[in-house]
Scaffold this active site. Structure first.
Site, mmCIF file in Angstrom:
data_model
loop_
_atom_site.group_PDB
_atom_site.id
_atom_site.type_symbol
_atom_site.label_atom_id
_atom_site.label_comp_id
_atom_site.label_asym_id
_atom_site.label_seq_id
_atom_site.Cartn_x
_atom_site.Cartn_y
_atom_site.Cartn_z
ATOM 1 N N GLY A 133 29.303 24.337 40.123
ATOM 2 C CA GLY A 133 29.107 23.547 38.893
ATOM 3 C C GLY A 133 28.202 22.254 39.249
ATOM 4 O O GLY A 133 27.763 21.639 38.537
ATOM 5 N N GLN A 155 36.751 34.884 37.530
ATOM 6 C CA GLN A 155 36.114 33.574 37.735
ATOM 7 C C GLN A 155 36.987 32.408 38.325
ATOM 8 O O GLN A 155 36.703 31.616 39.352
ATOM 9 C CB GLN A 155 35.622 33.110 36.327
ATOM 10 C CG GLN A 155 36.647 32.666 35.646
ATOM 11 C CD GLN A 155 37.617 33.499 34.753
ATOM 12 O OE1 GLN A 155 37.287 34.760 34.654
ATOM 13 N NE2 GLN A 155 38.522 33.060 34.003
ATOM 14 N N HIS A 212 34.743 37.775 33.909
ATOM 15 C CA HIS A 212 33.223 37.823 33.477
ATOM 16 C C HIS A 212 33.101 39.351 33.948
ATOM 17 O O HIS A 212 33.712 39.846 34.684
ATOM 18 C CB HIS A 212 32.172 37.206 34.152
ATOM 19 C CG HIS A 212 32.327 35.651 34.079
ATOM 20 N ND1 HIS A 212 32.097 35.055 33.268
ATOM 21 C CD2 HIS A 212 32.932 34.850 35.206
ATOM 22 C CE1 HIS A 212 32.452 33.410 33.543
ATOM 23 N NE2 HIS A 212 32.840 33.666 34.868
ATOM 24 N N GLY A 253 19.917 34.036 37.479
ATOM 25 C CA GLY A 253 18.820 34.415 38.156
ATOM 26 C C GLY A 253 18.366 33.350 39.325
ATOM 27 O O GLY A 253 18.451 33.538 40.572
ATOM 28 N N SER A 297 28.622 29.464 42.296
ATOM 29 C CA SER A 297 29.393 29.673 41.210
ATOM 30 C C SER A 297 30.033 31.142 41.167
ATOM 31 O O SER A 297 29.457 31.920 42.082
ATOM 32 C CB SER A 297 28.719 29.342 39.885
ATOM 33 O OG SER A 297 28.112 30.535 39.411
ATOM 34 N N CYS A 298 31.117 31.199 40.373
ATOM 35 C CA CYS A 298 31.803 32.482 40.211
ATOM 36 C C CYS A 298 30.648 33.773 40.042
ATOM 37 O O CYS A 298 30.558 34.668 40.734
ATOM 38 C CB CYS A 298 32.919 32.609 39.343
ATOM 39 S SG CYS A 298 32.268 31.895 37.613
#
Ligand code: NAD
Length: 340
Positions: A111, A302, A220, A195, A140-141
């Site tokens: 984050g 996640q 996700h 990306g 991040s996840c």
């Protein structure tokens, strides 16, 4: 050598990282922090994790709830070799000055922007780069999921182009105030930030990502289309390449895992301490090679995928394992993540 670890922020990620650290023989969990009393603060106490006040937390609120406090964040910082910041998005950056003032190296979460740390980290991709660093960011996840897949694909097949659509869960299961509860929300940042975030680890990776948010809390799902320079000879070869890597789980068609609900049911059935899935989850019948192109889906839990990465990041910083493979094996065995 045993490295003493503190966890600042005992929420979704922090409580899982704390449990994971507590299971390592070369790490010692010194304490965790909370801003206010809650069922999670009680859990920390029940597990024997000393609890420290952080942020705007008030000792009298904990006293009123009957939850003993061992001190404040600065007391915790005085006893640890490294602090794992698991505070909400952007709060980690505010905490940097506290860690610097205490002269304590820190690990941050995804984050935070990449420049909070000297290196962005994913164990399969760049474990050695964290050695001796004072500030490391576990990505991040979603970025962890993509970076792991890149670690399998890029060295073997060379990536010419990769498009990934991130179908994002709207909220974690405990986040009852977030939505949407009925709708699909395009992310109007094109391409999405994922990306560029993967490129903090693989600087030259030609990946472009887009994202939509959907009303689910479970996982996700990434929809991937990759063009290879040296494509695998067959779909089976690519399936086997994923299967051969640590931190990947590939379901077979006969297992009847139709989607994320069955993945989470599988997690409940397999009986790890938490019903989490710390691996990238793929489906053998959701992987296909066609000429120089490949398509694959992967699901990302996640809440837990970054947990083993945090453990490896500590080992990498302090040189506790000779290489990534040794650390990953040690972490995965301790957390019940099956070997390939
Ligand atoms: P969370 O809201 O579940 O937990 C954050 C915890 O930090 C809470 O217990 C909160 O009380 C505490 N806190 C509040 N203010 C604080 C302060 N000033 N100092 C220390 N702690 C404070 O959040 P989370 O989902 O665990 O996310 C933590 C980090 O992990 C974020 O950077 C996030 O982006 C990242 N992350 C989250 C997920 C996810 O899906 N939940 C996945 C990967 C990475």
């Amino acid at each position: 050598m045993v490295v003493r670890v503190g966890i600042n922020g005992f929420g979704t990620i922090g409580k899982r990282v704390a449990d994971a650290v507590a299971r390592q023989t070369d790490l010692r969990l010194v304490g965790v922090t909370k801003t206010r009393p809650s069922f999670e603060a009680r859990t920390a106490r029940q597990r024997g994790y000393p609890l420290y006040l952080t942020g705007d937390g008030k000792a009298e609120e904990f006293a009123a709830a009957g939850i003993p406090i061992a001190g404040t964040l600065s007391d915790l910082l005085g006893q640890v070799d490294v602090i794992v910041d698991c505070a909400p998005d952007k709060v980690g950056r505010e905490n940097v000055r506290l860690y610097e003032a205490a002269n304590v190296p820190a690990i941050f979460q995804g984050g935070e922007k990449a420049d909070v740390a000297e290196v962005s980290f994913s164990a399969l991709a760049n474990y050695p780069r964290a050695k001796g660093k004072r500030r490391v960011r576990v990505v991040s996840c979603n970025t962890t999921g993509l970076a792991r897949a890149a670690s399998v694909l890029a060295p073997r097949y060379g990536i010419e182009h990769w498009e990934a659509t991130i179908v994002r869960r709207a909220a974690d299961p405990s986040e009852t105030r977030k939505g949407p509860i009925n709708g699909i929300l395009p992310t109007f940042k094109l391409p999405s930030h994922h990306g560029p975030d993967v490129r903090t680890i693989f600087p030259d990776l030609p990946i472009a990502t887009t994202a939509v948010v959907v009303p689910t809390t479970l996982m996700h799902v990434h929809v991937n289309h990759v063009r290879f320079a040296r494509p695998p000879a067959s779909t089976t070869e690519l399936v086997d390449a994923f299967r051969a890597s640590p931190r990947f789980h590939v379901f077979d068609e006969w297992e009847h895992v139709e989607g994320t609900p069955q993945v989470m049911e599988y997690a409940r059935d397999r009986g790890q301490p938490r019903p989490d899935v710390m691996e990238n989850v793929l489906w053998a019948n959701g992987i296909k090679v066609e000429g120089g192109d490949a398509y694959f889906f992967q699901a990302i839990h996640q809440e837990s995928i970054v947990v083993p990465e945090n453990v490896d990041a500590i080992r990498a910083m302090f040189g506790l394992a000779p290489d990534a493979a040794t650390s990953i094996l040690r972490t995965d065995e301790s957390l019940g993540i099956p070997r390939p």
